[in-house]
Write an enzyme that holds these catalytic residues in place. Structure first.
Site, PDB file in Angstrom:
ATOM      1  N   TYR A 154     -13.350   8.608   1.508  1.00 23.45           N
ATOM      2  CA  TYR A 154     -13.850   7.242   1.325  1.00 23.45           C
ATOM      3  C   TYR A 154     -14.728   6.843   2.500  1.00 23.45           C
ATOM      4  CZ  TYR A 154     -13.816   2.224   2.083  1.00 23.45           C
ATOM      5  OH  TYR A 154     -14.182   0.937   2.383  1.00 23.45           O
ATOM      6  N   ARG A 297       2.721   6.066   7.436  1.00 22.73           N
ATOM      7  CA  ARG A 297       1.848   6.528   6.351  1.00 22.73           C
ATOM      8  C   ARG A 297       0.852   7.523   6.943  1.00 22.73           C
ATOM      9  NH1 ARG A 297      -1.627   2.002   3.204  1.00 22.73           N
ATOM     10  NH2 ARG A 297      -2.477   1.764   5.327  1.00 22.73           N
TER      11      ARG A 297
END
Ligand code: WQD
Length: 343
Positions: A154, A297
């Site tokens: 991204y 994460r």
């Protein structure tokens, strides 16, 4: 004096819809170009309510270059803001080709349409980029000349588009390109009529917290509390979407006023931790937000926030709204629209 048109690709989306309202309030005439792949048509009625007249809409795909060219010829916009694209970091790792198609090929299609449609001076072009082009910064606050370390497909697509547009401007100096690197956009219009409406399980903190607060989800998972930060949880630069929208108005006015182009960080210059956001949201909604601490994460960095001084110098822009307003406005939107635009 006819109102200057501004074409907003992805204008029905979260940042686009808030920018639409700010542009009308600034006396400009935004035109929404959207295929509603990642947004909801119901936003159009909300924009009508907020601005007193129906939005101008061109429904279609930015990848359809001849059609985009026809839209540009029909509206002859003074400026274009390119919001359309995909923006989930994790998803981009799983589906890189889809991200290159939508983000890079989409921007290329728009740029080619601009080139084909304009005889003489092309419209000023503002590009919605992201602070994740910096990856894990060596220092905070982050300046625009910090090393570029895109750490996901991204982020790489956003940097590729930045470089493509700047190369187009070098080849054709009549182009004016404003690149805006967003930090963490959150919040909603204070009316509660428009806001962030992620599809599926929210990736981002604020929409997840607000869905917990409204009872859609049992609790928030805090991704790690062992970071080297003041309370062990991740620190980010949250920017109210209303301030971000005004940043786009300021960027367009600068380009329409003779500025040839810039690359700017749009952030508050202040960092807030996950637990500080959780606490602030609890105050805004009047009840504690339940959470559980879980593992970090993958790919998350400990801390980053902007040095927004260049945006202040170039645009005369800075954020005005703080975490309290971000949480209060998010809560008003979520509590009045528990399931977003789907009702
Ligand atoms: C913020 C903090 C998480 C969710 C991403 C993109 C960036 C931009 C904004 C597009 C972090 C923590 C989060 C949760 C948590 N998007 N968190 N539980 O990762 O800084 O940036 O969104 O332009 O490109 O990278 O934002 O909101 O996902 O996370 O604890 O359920 O909240 O670890 O510290 P991020 P985020």
């Amino acid at each position: 004096m006819p109102q200057q048109s501004i074409l907003l690709t992805g204008g029905a989306g979260y940042i686009g819809s808030h920018t639409f309202v700010a542009l009308r309030e600034a006396g400009l005439e935004p035109v929404i170009l959207d295929n509603f792949a990642n947004s909801h048509p119901a936003v159009l009625d909300r924009l009508h309510k907020l601005t007193g007249k129906p939005p101008l809409l061109e429904k279609g795909d930015v990848l359809d270059t001849p059609w985009v060219e026809s839209v540009l010829k029909r509206h002859a916009p003074a400026g274009v803001v390119h919001f359309a694209g995909l923006k989930a970091v994790g998803e981009s790792v799983a589906q890189p080709l889809r991200y290159y198609r939508q983000n890079v090929a989409g921007a290329l299609s728009l740029a080619e349409a601009i080139q084909n449609a304009s005889n003489g001076t092309p419209p000023a072009l503002v590009f919605s980029s992201t602070a994740t082009v910096y990856g894990d910064p060596d220092n905070v606050p982050v300046r625009e000349d910090a090393p570029l370390r895109p750490s996901s497909p991204y982020a790489q697509t956003k940097l590729d588009v930045e470089n493509m547009l700047l190369a187009a401007q070098v080849a054709q100096p009549a182009w004016r390109v404003g690149i805006l690197r967003y930090f963490n956009p959150v919040g909603a219009h204070p009316s509660g009529l428009i806001g962030e409406d992620p599809s599926g399980i929210p990736n981002n903190l604020m929409p997840f917290v607000s869905q917990v607060a409204v009872g859609l989800r049992p609790h928030l998972s805090v991704f790690g509390n062992d970071y080297p930060t003041r309370d062990g949880t991740g620190v980010r630069d949250y920017i109210h979407v209303q301030d971000l929208a005004l940043g786009h108005v300021a960027a367009l006015k600068a380009l329409l006023g003779g500025n040839q182009g810039f690359t700017l960080n749009l952030g508050s210059g202040r960092g807030s931790s996950v637990l500080e956001i959780v606490d602030a949201f609890g105050k805004a909604c009047g009840k504690p937000v339940p959470y559980q601490v879980v593992a970090r994460r993958p790919g998350d960095v400990a801390e980053y926030y902007a040095d927004p001084s260049k945006a202040n110098e170039v645009l005369g822009w800075q954020t005005r709204l703080g975490i309290e307003e971000m949480c209060a406005d998010s809560w008003r939107w979520q509590s009045r629209n528990p399931r977003g635009y789907a009702g």
